[in-house]
Design a protein around this motif. Structure first.
Motif, PDB file in Angstrom:
ATOM      1  N   THR A  77       1.728  -0.679   7.883  1.00 34.48           N
ATOM      2  CA  THR A  77       1.979  -2.114   7.831  1.00 34.48           C
ATOM      3  C   THR A  77       0.675  -2.901   7.815  1.00 34.48           C
ATOM      4  O   THR A  77      -0.258  -2.591   8.575  1.00 34.48           O
ATOM      5  CB  THR A  77       2.809  -2.558   9.049  1.00 34.48           C
ATOM      6  N   ALA A  78       0.614  -3.903   6.959  1.00 30.17           N
ATOM      7  CA  ALA A  78      -0.500  -4.843   6.925  1.00 30.17           C
ATOM      8  C   ALA A  78       0.049  -6.256   7.062  1.00 30.17           C
ATOM      9  O   ALA A  78       1.139  -6.560   6.569  1.00 30.17           O
ATOM     10  CB  ALA A  78      -1.282  -4.720   5.622  1.00 30.17           C
ATOM     11  N   ILE A  79      -0.710  -7.117   7.721  1.00 29.49           N
ATOM     12  CA  ILE A  79      -0.313  -8.508   7.910  1.00 29.49           C
ATOM     13  C   ILE A  79      -1.377  -9.424   7.311  1.00 29.49           C
ATOM     14  O   ILE A  79      -2.585  -9.187   7.467  1.00 29.49           O
ATOM     15  CB  ILE A  79      -0.095  -8.828   9.398  1.00 29.49           C
ATOM     16  N   TYR A  80      -0.904 -10.451   6.627  1.00 29.33           N
ATOM     17  CA  TYR A  80      -1.778 -11.456   6.026  1.00 29.33           C
ATOM     18  C   TYR A  80      -1.370 -12.822   6.567  1.00 29.33           C
ATOM     19  O   TYR A  80      -0.186 -13.176   6.535  1.00 29.33           O
ATOM     20  CB  TYR A  80      -1.644 -11.442   4.501  1.00 29.33           C
ATOM     21  N   ILE A  81      -2.350 -13.573   7.058  1.00 25.30           N
ATOM     22  CA  ILE A  81      -2.099 -14.878   7.665  1.00 25.30           C
ATOM     23  C   ILE A  81      -2.908 -15.931   6.922  1.00 25.30           C
ATOM     24  O   ILE A  81      -4.053 -15.702   6.529  1.00 25.30           O
ATOM     25  CB  ILE A  81      -2.462 -14.869   9.160  1.00 25.30           C
ATOM     26  N   ASP A  82      -2.305 -17.079   6.767  1.00 24.68           N
ATOM     27  CA  ASP A  82      -2.917 -18.220   6.093  1.00 24.68           C
ATOM     28  C   ASP A  82      -4.297 -18.527   6.680  1.00 24.68           C
ATOM     29  O   ASP A  82      -4.433 -18.760   7.890  1.00 24.68           O
ATOM     30  CB  ASP A  82      -1.992 -19.428   6.296  1.00 24.68           C
ATOM     31  N   GLU A  83      -5.316 -18.542   5.825  1.00 25.97           N
ATOM     32  CA  GLU A  83      -6.669 -18.795   6.291  1.00 25.97           C
ATOM     33  C   GLU A  83      -6.854 -20.221   6.820  1.00 25.97           C
ATOM     34  O   GLU A  83      -7.843 -20.524   7.507  1.00 25.97           O
ATOM     35  CB  GLU A  83      -7.686 -18.543   5.174  1.00 25.97           C
ATOM     36  N   ARG A  84      -5.917 -21.117   6.536  1.00 23.34           N
ATOM     37  CA  ARG A  84      -6.001 -22.490   7.036  1.00 23.34           C
ATOM     38  C   ARG A  84      -5.735 -22.580   8.538  1.00 23.34           C
ATOM     39  O   ARG A  84      -6.013 -23.617   9.159  1.00 23.34           O
ATOM     40  CB  ARG A  84      -5.011 -23.383   6.290  1.00 23.34           C
ATOM     41  N   ILE A 139      -4.907  -9.623  -4.425  1.00 21.31           N
ATOM     42  CA  ILE A 139      -4.115  -8.734  -3.561  1.00 21.31           C
ATOM     43  C   ILE A 139      -2.646  -8.704  -3.955  1.00 21.31           C
ATOM     44  O   ILE A 139      -2.082  -7.635  -4.208  1.00 21.31           O
ATOM     45  CB  ILE A 139      -4.262  -9.135  -2.074  1.00 21.31           C
ATOM     46  N   ILE A 140      -2.008  -9.865  -3.989  1.00 20.94           N
ATOM     47  CA  ILE A 140      -0.565  -9.883  -4.235  1.00 20.94           C
ATOM     48  C   ILE A 140      -0.197 -11.030  -5.167  1.00 20.94           C
ATOM     49  O   ILE A 140      -0.755 -12.127  -5.075  1.00 20.94           O
ATOM     50  CB  ILE A 140       0.221  -9.983  -2.905  1.00 20.94           C
ATOM     51  N   ASP A 141       0.710 -10.746  -6.063  1.00 19.67           N
ATOM     52  CA  ASP A 141       1.329 -11.756  -6.919  1.00 19.67           C
ATOM     53  C   ASP A 141       2.784 -11.350  -7.058  1.00 19.67           C
ATOM     54  O   ASP A 141       3.140 -10.570  -7.938  1.00 19.67           O
ATOM     55  CB  ASP A 141       0.622 -11.813  -8.272  1.00 19.67           C
ATOM     56  N   ASP A 181      -3.778  -3.252  -2.363  1.00 20.87           N
ATOM     57  CA  ASP A 181      -4.600  -3.321  -1.152  1.00 20.87           C
ATOM     58  C   ASP A 181      -4.382  -2.063  -0.335  1.00 20.87           C
ATOM     59  O   ASP A 181      -3.359  -1.383  -0.473  1.00 20.87           O
ATOM     60  CB  ASP A 181      -4.242  -4.561  -0.322  1.00 20.87           C
ATOM     61  N   HIS A 182      -5.350  -1.758   0.516  1.00 23.24           N
ATOM     62  CA  HIS A 182      -5.263  -0.624   1.435  1.00 23.24           C
ATOM     63  C   HIS A 182      -4.939   0.685   0.708  1.00 23.24           C
ATOM     64  O   HIS A 182      -4.212   1.538   1.232  1.00 23.24           O
ATOM     65  CB  HIS A 182      -4.221  -0.902   2.529  1.00 23.24           C
ATOM     66  N   GLY A 183      -5.449   0.820  -0.523  1.00 24.20           N
ATOM     67  CA  GLY A 183      -5.207   2.032  -1.293  1.00 24.20           C
ATOM     68  C   GLY A 183      -3.823   2.130  -1.880  1.00 24.20           C
ATOM     69  O   GLY A 183      -3.458   3.168  -2.444  1.00 24.20           O
ATOM     70  N   MET A 184      -3.019   1.069  -1.765  1.00 22.46           N
ATOM     71  CA  MET A 184      -1.659   1.067  -2.302  1.00 22.46           C
ATOM     72  C   MET A 184      -1.610   0.203  -3.554  1.00 22.46           C
ATOM     73  O   MET A 184      -2.248  -0.849  -3.617  1.00 22.46           O
ATOM     74  CB  MET A 184      -0.664   0.549  -1.254  1.00 22.46           C
ATOM     75  N   ASN A 185      -0.864   0.663  -4.542  1.00 20.01           N
ATOM     76  CA  ASN A 185      -0.710  -0.043  -5.813  1.00 20.01           C
ATOM     77  C   ASN A 185       0.772  -0.091  -6.164  1.00 20.01           C
ATOM     78  O   ASN A 185       1.350   0.928  -6.543  1.00 20.01           O
ATOM     79  CB  ASN A 185      -1.490   0.677  -6.918  1.00 20.01           C
ATOM     80  N   TRP A 186       1.364  -1.261  -6.047  1.00 16.00           N
ATOM     81  CA  TRP A 186       2.795  -1.406  -6.284  1.00 16.00           C
ATOM     82  C   TRP A 186       3.040  -2.285  -7.496  1.00 16.00           C
ATOM     83  O   TRP A 186       2.295  -3.216  -7.763  1.00 16.00           O
ATOM     84  CB  TRP A 186       3.503  -2.087  -5.114  1.00 16.00           C
TER      85      TRP A 186
END
Length: 204
Positions: A77-84, A139-141, A181-186
């Motif tokens: 699991t990876a978590i991404y949080i708004d940089e704001r 990273i993600i779209d 990201d993190h070596g994963m490609n989806w």
């Protein structure tokens, strides 16, 4: 010290690599259609509070890989949080999203075997009619669109589910869904999706 209280309300969507309809929605003992799950869940907070810290307008994403039946654990699991988010907001997110404060994230945390870390990044979340999208540059779209039955104007929905985010989910499909990201490609384009309002609070 008084127990912390928090709530998060807003809009969420997810897109996984299962064919439509994801089998774990109707029976959590089912394996994903591809044998494993590549899934991202994106959240936009319309109204949020952790004690005295306001979280309105911020976004976060949970990305997870599971080796088989989701309920059996073993997640990465990876978590991404708004940089704001400012320092107080970041501390609030870390408490909530770690699962230490209860709620649905506690359930996700229990399933996680390998935590890949938290990143503070620019997140753009868009909600328009039956479409949802989220982007983190490089990273993600992820983009989904609700599914309509022939001759119907409304998007099909599932009700009374055991889903940890919402008991009612719109049915959707990925229209362009790339994660790197993190070596994963989806690539979850053409694969299962859902969206719904969410309303979490603690104590429940």
């Amino acid at each position: 010290m008084a127990e912390a209280t928090w709530h998060l309300r807003g809009d969420y969507f997810e897109n996984c690599n299962c064919t439509v309809l994801c089998p774990c929605i109707h029976d959590p003992r089912n394996a994903p259609t591809e044998g494993h799950c590549d899934v991202a869940l994106a959240f936009h907070i319309e109204s949020g509070q952790f004690n005295d810290t306001t979280l309105d307008g911020l976004n976060f994403i949970l990305a997870a890989w599971t080796p088989g039946v989701m309920g059996d654990g073993g997640w990465k699991t990876a978590i991404y949080i708004d940089e704001r988010a400012d320092d107080a907001q970041r501390q609030a997110f870390e408490q909530i999203l770690s699962g230490n404060m209860g709620g649905p994230m506690e359930r996700f945390s229990r399933m996680t075997e390998t935590f890949l870390g938290t990143s503070y990044v620019p997140i753009t979340y868009t909600q328009a009619g039956k479409t949802r999208s989220v982007t983190i540059p490089g990273i993600i779209d992820f983009n989904i669109e609700g599914i309509q039955a022939r001759g119907r104007d409304e998007v099909m929905t599932l009700t009374n589910t055991g889903h940890p985010v919402s008991a009612t989910l719109a049915l959707a499909v990925g229209t362009k869904s790339i994660y790197r990201d993190h070596g994963m490609n989806w690539d979850n384009t053409g694969r299962n999706g859902h969206y719904a309002p969410f309303d979490w609070q603690w104590p429940a």
